[in-house]
Design an enzyme around this catalytic site. Structure first.
Site, PDB file in Angstrom:
ATOM      1  N   HIS A 183     -13.163 -19.546 -26.857  1.00 42.13           N
ATOM      2  CA  HIS A 183     -13.134 -19.748 -25.405  1.00 42.13           C
ATOM      3  C   HIS A 183     -13.448 -21.204 -25.037  1.00 42.13           C
ATOM      4  O   HIS A 183     -14.194 -21.891 -25.737  1.00 42.13           O
ATOM      5  CB  HIS A 183     -14.186 -18.823 -24.773  1.00 42.13           C
ATOM      6  CG  HIS A 183     -14.125 -18.783 -23.281  1.00 42.13           C
ATOM      7  ND1 HIS A 183     -15.056 -19.394 -22.482  1.00 42.13           N
ATOM      8  CD2 HIS A 183     -13.237 -18.184 -22.436  1.00 42.13           C
ATOM      9  CE1 HIS A 183     -14.753 -19.178 -21.219  1.00 42.13           C
ATOM     10  NE2 HIS A 183     -13.658 -18.445 -21.160  1.00 42.13           N
TER      11      HIS A 183
ATOM     12  N   ASN B 244     -12.025  -7.944 -15.461  1.00 42.46           N
ATOM     13  CA  ASN B 244     -12.812  -7.663 -16.673  1.00 42.46           C
ATOM     14  C   ASN B 244     -13.832  -6.557 -16.419  1.00 42.46           C
ATOM     15  O   ASN B 244     -14.786  -6.408 -17.184  1.00 42.46           O
ATOM     16  CB  ASN B 244     -13.547  -8.927 -17.127  1.00 42.46           C
ATOM     17  CG  ASN B 244     -12.578 -10.034 -17.465  1.00 42.46           C
ATOM     18  OD1 ASN B 244     -11.580  -9.790 -18.130  1.00 42.46           O
ATOM     19  ND2 ASN B 244     -12.850 -11.238 -16.999  1.00 42.46           N
TER      20      ASN B 244
ATOM     21  N   SER C 150     -10.883 -13.103 -25.837  1.00 45.42           N
ATOM     22  CA  SER C 150     -10.593 -12.762 -24.443  1.00 45.42           C
ATOM     23  C   SER C 150      -9.109 -12.687 -24.121  1.00 45.42           C
ATOM     24  O   SER C 150      -8.717 -11.936 -23.237  1.00 45.42           O
ATOM     25  CB  SER C 150     -11.250 -13.785 -23.526  1.00 45.42           C
ATOM     26  OG  SER C 150     -10.834 -15.094 -23.864  1.00 45.42           O
TER      27      SER C 150
ATOM     28  N   GLU D 190     -16.068 -15.544 -31.660  1.00 50.34           N
ATOM     29  CA  GLU D 190     -16.219 -14.462 -30.681  1.00 50.34           C
ATOM     30  C   GLU D 190     -16.060 -13.122 -31.393  1.00 50.34           C
ATOM     31  O   GLU D 190     -15.335 -13.038 -32.377  1.00 50.34           O
ATOM     32  CB  GLU D 190     -15.136 -14.581 -29.601  1.00 50.34           C
ATOM     33  CG  GLU D 190     -15.170 -15.909 -28.886  1.00 50.34           C
ATOM     34  CD  GLU D 190     -14.053 -16.071 -27.856  1.00 50.34           C
ATOM     35  OE1 GLU D 190     -13.487 -15.064 -27.394  1.00 50.34           O
ATOM     36  OE2 GLU D 190     -13.751 -17.230 -27.529  1.00 50.34           O
TER      37      GLU D 190
ATOM     38  N   HIS E  12     -16.719 -10.138 -24.326  1.00 47.42           N
ATOM     39  CA  HIS E  12     -15.796  -9.027 -24.053  1.00 47.42           C
ATOM     40  C   HIS E  12     -16.096  -7.778 -24.890  1.00 47.42           C
ATOM     41  O   HIS E  12     -15.374  -6.789 -24.805  1.00 47.42           O
ATOM     42  CB  HIS E  12     -14.352  -9.486 -24.263  1.00 47.42           C
ATOM     43  CG  HIS E  12     -13.969 -10.532 -23.271  1.00 47.42           C
ATOM     44  ND1 HIS E  12     -13.493 -10.239 -22.022  1.00 47.42           N
ATOM     45  CD2 HIS E  12     -14.075 -11.883 -23.321  1.00 47.42           C
ATOM     46  CE1 HIS E  12     -13.286 -11.367 -21.351  1.00 47.42           C
ATOM     47  NE2 HIS E  12     -13.632 -12.380 -22.127  1.00 47.42           N
TER      48      HIS E  12
ATOM     49  N   ASP F 123     -20.043 -14.942 -29.784  1.00 54.88           N
ATOM     50  CA  ASP F 123     -19.871 -14.742 -28.341  1.00 54.88           C
ATOM     51  C   ASP F 123     -19.381 -13.307 -28.132  1.00 54.88           C
ATOM     52  O   ASP F 123     -18.277 -12.954 -28.558  1.00 54.88           O
ATOM     53  CB  ASP F 123     -18.861 -15.771 -27.819  1.00 54.88           C
ATOM     54  CG  ASP F 123     -18.583 -15.633 -26.331  1.00 54.88           C
ATOM     55  OD1 ASP F 123     -18.636 -14.511 -25.809  1.00 54.88           O
ATOM     56  OD2 ASP F 123     -18.285 -16.660 -25.697  1.00 54.88           O
TER      57      ASP F 123
ATOM     58  N   LYS G 202     -18.710  -9.048 -17.113  1.00 62.44           N
ATOM     59  CA  LYS G 202     -17.455  -8.368 -17.433  1.00 62.44           C
ATOM     60  C   LYS G 202     -17.726  -6.852 -17.432  1.00 62.44           C
ATOM     61  O   LYS G 202     -17.909  -6.293 -16.376  1.00 62.44           O
ATOM     62  CB  LYS G 202     -16.903  -8.937 -18.726  1.00 62.44           C
ATOM     63  CG  LYS G 202     -16.789 -10.480 -18.562  1.00 62.44           C
ATOM     64  CD  LYS G 202     -16.070 -11.187 -19.629  1.00 62.44           C
ATOM     65  CE  LYS G 202     -16.262 -12.693 -19.542  1.00 62.44           C
ATOM     66  NZ  LYS G 202     -15.856 -13.336 -18.297  1.00 62.44           N
TER      67      LYS G 202
END
Ligand code: PLP
Length: 393
Positions: free
Chosen positions: A139, A48, A187, A183, A215, A212, A244
């Site tokens: 997640h 990541n 992910s 998110e 990423h 979230d 990440k």
């Protein structure tokens, strides 16, 4: 030998039969998107480290410098004597860059999600129940936070805001505080939530919006600081990680001063954990300095992802809804994902197979994650290796 070893072994045997057993395989970083594993150097498309910051000299230098000046550990939890001036400085810098009133550091993204959600769903705080609407592909740490709080999730179909809207409308008459937990970049699929539309929905239904940004942080949004900024001030809580694209370790919450002060008082994961050490804070601080300057790198990253998706589509490989640096190649069956991963490893590529329960049954995949550490030639090597190794399912 532990008392439960026979049960552990039986469980592991079942996982073997289902092709879902996991093992830890040590690697050694070899710089520029490469790692050494099992005596071989592999092109690494599974990390990541999207901006290559994990090995950036500025992060490494500041981590060493802060450790030398302030020691190896923070010596206590934040509320005892573990809050160094460094924590406060990094939090202030982060809040400025996220455009929020305040920010709070956490020891990891997992810990943040697992600990913050129970603090938010607290009946004493809300004076009643929480009605928690969650994306089906959230997640594991977000599921864990909901489970730890003892709330029943009301799940909406992945990224389907019409479905979310209808679920919120169905419950309109029920008492309780509404939360939307999702998110900004997913992910495993590499797709994005429509943050402006989510913010509008949250506004219309009077819901607290939890986003979230694990990423997205470093990669997307204004100055690379995530997509929450697109919510026009209606994202109540944005969490993200330094682990990440920001190349280091640890996590954050960005939001109002009252929210952060409340978490300092009620969030067990912050109250009962030793504070992050100076070296980690040094890497965070250097990453925050670098990220706003990396627009050109971010544009190249997304262009590489575009090229990879086009190549996969040309080979008939589905990439789910990917529109970011995370590009899955969906195989469906677990054993097909494992076989493709093995064939790629023989060709010098690390592409890890992702299987249930990390992804829903029938959607096993190789999750390719691009990094600015990869050259254009590395990308072409990946494309040719996949073309060679892929056998239509
Ligand atoms: C969406 C999401 N949230 C949280 C986390 C946990 O972050 P960390 O690795 O910093 O514990 C991850 C990590 O994989 C993630 O993908």
């Amino acid at each position: 030998m532990s008392l439960l070893d026979p049960l552990f072994r039986q469980h592991l045997d079942r996982l073997d039969q289902r092709h879902t057993r996991r093992t830890l395989l040590p690697v050694r970083p070899e710089g520029a998107g490469r790692i050494r594993r099992g005596g071989r150097t592999l092109l690494n498309f599974s990390s990541n480290d999207y901006l290559g910051l994990a090995s950036h000299p500025r992060l490494v230098e500041r981590a060493c410098d802060w450790a030398q000046r302030w020691g190896a550990g923070a010596t206590a939890s934040r509320l005892v004597c573990g809050t160094l001036e460094l924590h406060a400085e990094v939090e202030a810098k982060l809040a400025r860059q996220k455009g929020t009133e305040a920010a709070l550091l956490f020891n990891s993204g997992w810990q943040a999600n697992a600990a913050i959600l129970p603090a938010l769903f607290d009946r004493e705080l809300l004076g009643g129940d929480a009605l928690v609407f969650t994306d089906r592909l959230n997640h594991a740490s977000l599921h864990h936070g909901c489970a730890a709080a003892g709330v029943r999730q009301i799940r909406f179909r992945h990224n389907d805001l019409d479905h979310l809207d209808s679920l919120l409308a169905q419950r309109a008459g029920e008492p309780g505080t509404r939360f939307i937990v999702t998110e900004s970049v997913f992910s495993m699929d590499g797709d994005r939530a429509d943050v402006p539309a989510l913010a509008a929905l949250a506004e219309r239904h009077g819901a607290f919006l939890f986003l979230d940004e694990a990423h997205a942080t470093g990669v997307l949004g204004p100055r690379g600081m995530g997509l929450a900024a697109l919510g026009g001030g209606r994202v109540d809580l944005a969490m993200g990680t330094f682990s990440k694209a920001l190349g280091g370790f640890g996590a954050y919450v960005a939001g109002s001063g009252a929210l952060c002060d409340y978490l300092v008082n009620r969030c067990g994961g912050l109250i009962y954990a030793t504070a992050l050490p100076p070296a980690v804070l040094g890497a965070m601080d250097a990453a925050l300095d670098l990220v706003p300057t990396l627009d050109a790198e971010r544009a190249r990253l997304q262009a590489m992802a575009e090229r990879l998706r086009a190549a996969f589509h040309g080979l008939g490989i589905a990439t789910a809804g990917s529109s970011t640096q995370i590009v899955p190649a969906i195989t469906g069956a677990e054993e097909d994902a494992l076989a493709l991963s093995r064939r790629l490893e023989e060709r010098g590529i690390l592409g890890i197979a992702i299987r249930p329960p990390t992804v829903p049954p029938g959607t096993s995949r190789l999750r390719f994650a691009l990094s600015t550490a990869h050259t254009d030639a590395d990308l072409e090597t990946l494309v040719s290796a996949v073309a060679d190794a892929w056998s239509p399912q």
